[in-house]
Enzyme design. Structure first.
Site, PDB file in Angstrom:
ATOM      1  N   GLN A  60      58.490 108.366 -55.842  1.00 28.11           N
ATOM      2  CA  GLN A  60      59.085 107.548 -56.895  1.00 28.11           C
ATOM      3  C   GLN A  60      60.159 106.622 -56.325  1.00 28.11           C
ATOM      4  O   GLN A  60      60.212 105.435 -56.652  1.00 28.11           O
ATOM      5  CB  GLN A  60      59.695 108.445 -57.983  1.00 28.11           C
ATOM      6  CG  GLN A  60      60.303 107.663 -59.123  1.00 28.11           C
ATOM      7  CD  GLN A  60      59.262 106.921 -59.949  1.00 28.11           C
ATOM      8  OE1 GLN A  60      58.334 107.528 -60.456  1.00 28.11           O
ATOM      9  NE2 GLN A  60      59.414 105.610 -60.090  1.00 28.11           N
ATOM     10  N   ASP A  73      67.748 109.174 -65.225  1.00 28.00           N
ATOM     11  CA  ASP A  73      66.542 109.998 -65.390  1.00 28.00           C
ATOM     12  C   ASP A  73      66.843 110.991 -66.512  1.00 28.00           C
ATOM     13  O   ASP A  73      67.998 111.096 -66.967  1.00 28.00           O
ATOM     14  CB  ASP A  73      66.247 110.705 -64.046  1.00 28.00           C
ATOM     15  CG  ASP A  73      64.949 111.497 -64.050  1.00 28.00           C
ATOM     16  OD1 ASP A  73      64.122 111.304 -64.965  1.00 28.00           O
ATOM     17  OD2 ASP A  73      64.761 112.332 -63.136  1.00 28.00           O
ATOM     18  N   HIS A  89      61.895 113.640 -55.027  1.00 29.86           N
ATOM     19  CA  HIS A  89      60.774 112.873 -55.598  1.00 29.86           C
ATOM     20  C   HIS A  89      60.630 111.575 -54.769  1.00 29.86           C
ATOM     21  O   HIS A  89      60.859 110.478 -55.247  1.00 29.86           O
ATOM     22  CB  HIS A  89      61.046 112.568 -57.073  1.00 29.86           C
ATOM     23  CG  HIS A  89      59.828 112.157 -57.848  1.00 29.86           C
ATOM     24  ND1 HIS A  89      58.562 112.108 -57.303  1.00 29.86           N
ATOM     25  CD2 HIS A  89      59.685 111.762 -59.153  1.00 29.86           C
ATOM     26  CE1 HIS A  89      57.708 111.708 -58.234  1.00 29.86           C
ATOM     27  NE2 HIS A  89      58.351 111.486 -59.354  1.00 29.86           N
ATOM     28  N   ARG A 128      52.588 118.639 -56.366  1.00 27.37           N
ATOM     29  CA  ARG A 128      53.752 118.649 -57.268  1.00 27.37           C
ATOM     30  C   ARG A 128      54.027 120.113 -57.593  1.00 27.37           C
ATOM     31  O   ARG A 128      53.176 120.801 -58.171  1.00 27.37           O
ATOM     32  CB  ARG A 128      53.454 117.857 -58.547  1.00 27.37           C
ATOM     33  CG  ARG A 128      54.483 118.080 -59.636  1.00 27.37           C
ATOM     34  CD  ARG A 128      54.393 117.094 -60.770  1.00 27.37           C
ATOM     35  NE  ARG A 128      54.888 115.796 -60.361  1.00 27.37           N
ATOM     36  CZ  ARG A 128      55.177 114.793 -61.212  1.00 27.37           C
ATOM     37  NH1 ARG A 128      55.011 114.971 -62.507  1.00 27.37           N
ATOM     38  NH2 ARG A 128      55.633 113.651 -60.763  1.00 27.37           N
ATOM     39  N   CYS A 156      62.530 106.434 -63.794  1.00 27.09           N
ATOM     40  CA  CYS A 156      61.223 106.842 -63.249  1.00 27.09           C
ATOM     41  C   CYS A 156      60.207 107.146 -64.344  1.00 27.09           C
ATOM     42  O   CYS A 156      59.015 107.138 -64.074  1.00 27.09           O
ATOM     43  CB  CYS A 156      61.391 108.017 -62.301  1.00 27.09           C
ATOM     44  SG  CYS A 156      61.913 109.551 -63.092  1.00 27.09           S
ATOM     45  N   ARG A 188      54.062 102.469 -58.275  1.00 27.58           N
ATOM     46  CA  ARG A 188      53.647 103.767 -57.728  1.00 27.58           C
ATOM     47  C   ARG A 188      52.264 103.620 -57.106  1.00 27.58           C
ATOM     48  O   ARG A 188      51.988 104.150 -56.033  1.00 27.58           O
ATOM     49  CB  ARG A 188      53.597 104.842 -58.838  1.00 27.58           C
ATOM     50  CG  ARG A 188      54.940 105.244 -59.416  1.00 27.58           C
ATOM     51  CD  ARG A 188      55.782 106.050 -58.461  1.00 27.58           C
ATOM     52  NE  ARG A 188      55.151 107.276 -58.002  1.00 27.58           N
ATOM     53  CZ  ARG A 188      55.153 108.436 -58.670  1.00 27.58           C
ATOM     54  NH1 ARG A 188      55.787 108.542 -59.821  1.00 27.58           N
ATOM     55  NH2 ARG A 188      54.570 109.514 -58.162  1.00 27.58           N
TER      56      ARG A 188
HETATM   57  N1  NVA Z   1      63.584 114.640 -62.833  1.00 26.68           N
HETATM   58  C1  NVA Z   1      62.338 114.640 -63.565  1.00 26.68           C
HETATM   59  C2  NVA Z   1      61.424 113.582 -63.050  1.00 26.68           C
HETATM   60  C3  NVA Z   1      60.105 113.467 -63.774  1.00 26.68           C
HETATM   61  C4  NVA Z   1      59.201 112.447 -63.171  1.00 26.68           C
HETATM   62  C5  NVA Z   1      61.699 116.016 -63.465  1.00 26.68           C
HETATM   63  O1  NVA Z   1      61.751 116.614 -62.377  1.00 26.68           O
HETATM   64  O2  NVA Z   1      61.166 116.502 -64.462  1.00 26.68           O
HETATM   65  N1   CP Z   2      57.703 109.345 -62.737  1.00 25.75           N
HETATM   66  C1   CP Z   2      56.756 110.290 -62.610  1.00 25.75           C
HETATM   67  O1   CP Z   2      56.620 110.945 -61.584  1.00 25.75           O
HETATM   68  O2   CP Z   2      55.973 110.436 -63.716  1.00 25.75           O
HETATM   69  P1   CP Z   2      54.929 111.600 -64.017  1.00 25.75           P
HETATM   70  O3   CP Z   2      55.717 112.855 -64.257  1.00 25.75           O
HETATM   71  O4   CP Z   2      54.202 111.134 -65.260  1.00 25.75           O
HETATM   72  O5   CP Z   2      54.002 111.756 -62.864  1.00 25.75           O
END
Ligand code: NVA
Ligand code: CP
Length: 304
Positions: A134, A219, A131, A104, A259, A287
């Site tokens: 997800q 989101d 992502h 990540r 998500c 997930r």
């Molecule tokens: N769009 C959000 C998703 C978090 C799971 C982010 O990138 O922070």
């Molecule tokens: N939806 C998702 O990826 O959650 P986290 O940021 O908690 O991993």
């Protein structure tokens, strides 16, 4: 043979997704029946986090344990990545000590560079641009609740962010349509959409995007890494909340997905996320199941 990575949704074909989803169903059923599924015994996943996480870390870590393997957690703060070790060097070293890597991070180019220098499969656990894990869980959740997603309409109401770009890729693979509505000043970044992607329509009005949708999804308005824009975004996104009125424009049997983590009263009203059309907890649980199938496929290939 080239190593198979999962860096964005378009990396897999429909045939591969059909296989992974079929495996996810089997793996989920075995989990529910307390039946062991140790297909990754003695295998190791390394997880690299440059941003926070609850679901992604937990689902990958629990998933590896449940398959008889191990998961090791690294973050930028206390690994050499935070002190400037080149991504290429980190990839060489990490991939000599494990069987699969999940990352990540911020820019997609970081994970692309990492994958180029890795001896083992690399999975995108979220970047600024994508992502895919997800959206794989979301598509699986839709199919579990409603059957095939081909030909359906998904309404995306909110930011043009990583989730949206993975949804747009999924639409091309699975053959569904996305009605997109983002506020002025937050347009779709065309460089992140395939030139031949005709599976979406833009709506200036977020309620119009929800018309006759089979699934409404949104989101956070401010993704990780963009926190300094939060105040400006709160203003710009006024009106883009998914509330009961917008859900009424969708089909009566429409599902709601997010998500998570969510902000009730910003991108979604409590009456929607906590209401009868919401499947957010199934979505979060899935997930675990789809990623176990994904890990198994990347490490072992097809088993059936
Ligand atoms: N769009 C959000 C998703 C978090 C799971 C982010 O990138 O922070
Ligand atoms: N939806 C998702 O990826 O959650 P986290 O940021 O908690 O991993």
């Amino acid at each position: 043979m080239a190593i198979k990575h999962f860096l964005q949704f378009s990396d897999f074909t429909l045939d591969e997704y059909e296989y992974v989803i079929a495996r996810a169903r089997i793996i989920k059923q075995k989990f529910k029946n307390y039946e062991p599924h140790p297909t990754l015994a003695d295998r190791t996943l390394v997880m690299v986090f440059e941003k926070n996480s609850t679901r992604t870390r937990l689902s990958f870590e629990a998933g590896m344990h449940q398959m008889g393997g191990a998961a090791i957690y690294l973050n930028t703060r206390d690994s050499q990545l935070g002190r400037g070790e080149p991504v290429e060097d980190a990839a060489q070293v990490m991939s000599r000590m494990c069987d699969v890597i999940m990352i990540r991070t911020f820019g997609q180019e970081i994970i692309e560079r990492f994958a180029k220098h890795s001896r083992v499969p690399v999975i995108n656990g979220l970047t600024n641009e994508h992502h895919p894990c997800q959206v794989l869980a979301d598509v699986f959740t839709y199919i579990e609740h409603r059957g095939s997603i081909a030909g359906k309409t998904v309404a995306w109401v909110g930011d043009a962010n990583n989730m949206l770009y993975s949804w747009l890729q999924a639409a091309q693979v699975f053959g569904f349509h996305v009605n997109v509505s983002t506020p002025e000043g937050y347009p779709i970044d065309q460089s992140l959409v395939a030139p031949d992607n005709d599976r979406y329509t833009f709506f200036a009005n977020p309620s119009d995007a929800c018309q006759d949708a089979d699934l409404v999804t949104t989101d956070v308005w401010t993704s990780m890494g963009f926190e300094e824009e939060n105040a400006a975004r709160l203003k710009a996104f006024d009106g883009w909340i998914v509330d009961a009125a917008k859900m009424k424009r969708a089909r009566p049997d429409a599902l709601f997905m997010h998500c998570l983590p969510a902000h009730r009263g910003e991108e979604v009203a409590a009456e929607v996320i906590d209401g009868p059309q919401s499947v957010v907890w199934d979505e979060a649980e899935n997930r675990l199941h789809v990623q176990k199938a994904l890990l198994e496929y990347l490490v072992l290939g097809r088993l059936s």
